[in-house]
Design an enzyme around this catalytic site. Structure first.
Site, PDB file in Angstrom:
ATOM      1  N   GLN A  91       0.746  -1.292   0.236  1.00  0.00           N
ATOM      2  CA  GLN A  91       0.525  -0.381  -0.285  1.00  0.00           C
ATOM      3  C   GLN A  91       0.771   1.080  -0.446  1.00  0.00           C
ATOM      4  OE1 GLN A  91      -2.538  -0.229   2.902  1.00  0.00           O
ATOM      5  NE2 GLN A  91      -3.783  -2.084   1.889  1.00  0.00           N
TER       6      GLN A  91
ATOM      7  N   ASP B  58      -2.408 -11.719   4.235  1.00  0.00           N
ATOM      8  CA  ASP B  58      -3.977 -11.128   4.408  1.00  0.00           C
ATOM      9  C   ASP B  58      -4.138 -12.750   4.692  1.00  0.00           C
ATOM     10  OD1 ASP B  58      -3.967  -8.971   4.607  1.00  0.00           O
ATOM     11  OD2 ASP B  58      -4.545  -8.965   2.438  1.00  0.00           O
TER      12      ASP B  58
HETATM   13  C1  S3P Z   1      -3.293  -4.626   0.059  1.00  0.00           C
HETATM   14  C2  S3P Z   1      -1.588  -4.696   0.751  1.00  0.00           C
HETATM   15  C3  S3P Z   1      -1.499  -5.581   2.056  1.00  0.00           C
HETATM   16  C4  S3P Z   1      -2.866  -5.726   2.385  1.00  0.00           C
HETATM   17  C5  S3P Z   1      -3.691  -5.610   2.126  1.00  0.00           C
HETATM   18  C6  S3P Z   1      -3.939  -4.807   0.535  1.00  0.00           C
HETATM   19  C7  S3P Z   1      -2.727  -4.282  -1.298  1.00  0.00           C
HETATM   20  O1  S3P Z   1      -1.180  -4.726   2.701  1.00  0.00           O
HETATM   21  O2  S3P Z   1      -2.265  -6.350   3.706  1.00  0.00           O
HETATM   22  O3  S3P Z   1      -4.810  -6.519   2.520  1.00  0.00           O
HETATM   23  O4  S3P Z   1      -3.864  -4.030  -2.387  1.00  0.00           O
HETATM   24  O5  S3P Z   1      -1.619  -3.279  -1.958  1.00  0.00           O
HETATM   25  P1  S3P Z   1      -0.156  -3.992   3.076  1.00  0.00           P
HETATM   26  O6  S3P Z   1       0.616  -2.712   2.573  1.00  0.00           O
HETATM   27  O7  S3P Z   1      -0.247  -2.626   4.360  1.00  0.00           O
HETATM   28  O8  S3P Z   1       1.605  -4.218   3.732  1.00  0.00           O
END
Ligand code: S3P
Length: 433
Positions: free
Chosen positions: A168, A314
């Site tokens: 993210q 996840d």
């Molecule tokens: C996601 C990245 C992950 C994941 C989330 C979706 C994404 O989070 O846990 O459900 O779509 O980029 P983080 O980037 O905080 O690890």
């Protein structure tokens, strides 16, 4: 809304889970800022992705109502978004708020992003800090949403070493980088999901990767394209665990997204002894897809390799249910990120496992679980969809009934979970009381 689970059952037949959540968000975002019409297939009609869709409509993008997973987006180009007339509420979705913070930091107008109770307590400093270094001005409530993003700022590319392995944060910076002068680059401490990079390339935008550094040059053009979204391995993972732990199961999960930055769950379950056969491997719109057949098998506890943690981030709650049914101890370390998901997933899982009589020990960065006999009880989901679906699978091996309280959030990622799970063999009733 609660799930009432009768103990026992086994998973049989063929199923197809809904579209990938991460890719559904990104398809709406990139389709909106591309030039021209993009058609999306396999879109996840879950609350999280629909919240992203509503936000881009609020900014003047014409997006059709999703029908059987198909959405048409009339892209307005990089600078064609219009000022939203209201606060944009992205519900439960950390992906929407963090990625959109980056995208909105580069607009000419101000905007405000907010969300539900769970989202309001999630850390946003991780995107605010690097975006501010690029020149963004974002106000938060002590590092949490709502986020007030000031428009009209001139962004400049930076290089940023990600302190946490987060797709993210990486994606937020790359989206801000589209609007920045010069090159924006990010170093990942460990590989994380690469859907943003792949999809940008699908839109004809150049993204470079050299080792662990990803970079792009700002102010280019995204050209509309057709996007075929595979199903979500994170949703399939519940069924992989369920079919592994329930004796007599033999389940085929079709058309599963098998991106190598997402498939840690398959390797971890196999290391525990799971019988998982991957076949019909193919490429769908730049993403690997396969059919996954899972037959029940005796599982054993393992030390989950830390390098797999970001690649199964996840799926770890579901994997801990497999651990509860395995012979011996499973150790999960290096997973402190689980504490800042939709709930503190280490605490939520420890709570629920203890309720069902499974010995566990919480650590700052993970948990140790000793496999044993699962009893019945009442599980609190802490408003977390993945906690609810993980414990639904636990019922397959429980000796008594399980009530899973407060399952409304399941529809953020998995609409019709209860129906599909019942069709596959879970003994599940939904009730409001
Ligand atoms: C996601 C990245 C992950 C994941 C989330 C979706 C994404 O989070 O846990 O459900 O779509 O980029 P983080 O980037 O905080 O690890």
């Amino acid at each position: 809304m609660h799930f009432y689970m009768e103990p026992g059952g086994r998973l049989k037949g063929r199923i197809r889970v809904p579209g990938d959540k991460s890719m559904s968000h990104r398809a709406i975002m990139l389709g909106s800022i591309a030039e021209g019409r993009s058609t999306v297939k396999g879109f996840l009609e879950g609350e999280d992705a629909l919240a992203t869709l509503a936000a881009f409509r609020e900014m003047g993008v014409m997006i059709s109502d999703p029908r059987a997973g198909e959405v048409i987006i009339e892209g307005v180009g990089l600078t064609g978004l219009r000022p939203p007339q209201r606060v944009m509420d992205v519900g439960n979705s950390g992906t929407s708020i963090r990625l959109m913070a980056g995208l909105l930091a580069g607009q000419s107008f101000d905007s405000i992003l907010t969300g539900d109770e769970s989202l309001l307590s999630r850390p946003m400093g991780r995107v605010i800090t690097p975006l501010s270094q690029m020149g963004a001005l974002i106000r938060s409530r002590e590092g949490c949403p709502p986020l007030e993003i000031q428009g009209g700022r001139a962004l400049a590319g930076i290089h940023y070493d990600l302190p946490v392995a987060s797709a993210q944060v990486k994606s937020s910076l790359l989206l801000a980088g589209l609007y920045a002068e010069g090159v924006t680059s990010v170093t990942e401490p460990a590989p994380t999901r690469d859907h943003t990079e792949r999809m940008l390339k699908g839109f004809g935008y150049e993204v470079a990767r050299e080792g662990d550094v990803i970079s792009l040059k700002g102010r280019g053009v995204l050209r509309s394209c057709d996007i075929d979204i595979p199903t979500d391995i994170s949703s399939a993972a519940f069924f992989m665990v369920g079919a592994s732990i329930a004796p007599g199961s033999d389940l085929l999960i079709e058309h599963v997204g098998m991106n190598p930055t997402r498939d840690g769950v398959v390797r971890i379950l196999r290391a525990m002894g799971a019988d998982i056969e991957v076949s019909n491997e193919r490429d769908v719109g730049g993403e690997p897809v396969a059919d996954v057949r899972v037959r029940s098998a005796p599982l054993r506890g393992i030390d989950i390799p830390e390098n797999e943690v970001p690649l199964a981030i996840d799926e770890l709650p579901a994997i801990l249910i497999a651990a509860a049914c395995a012979e011996g101890e499973t150790v999960l370390g290096g997973a402190e990120e689980l504490r800042v998901k939709e709930s503190d997933r280490i605490a939520s899982m420890a709570d629920g496992l203890s309720q069902l009589g499974i010995a566990n020990k919480v650590m700052p960065d993970g948990i140790r679980v000793t496999g044993g006999d699962l009893g019945g009880g009442v599980i609190t989901t802490h408003h977390d969809h993945r906690i609810a679906m993980s414990f639904a699978m636990a019922a397959l091996r429980a000796t008594d009934r399980i009530k899973i309280s407060d399952c409304a959030h399941v529809s953020t990622s998995f609409p019709r979970f209860a129906e599909l799970a019942s069709e596959a063999g879970l003994l599940l009733q939904v009730a409001d009381q």
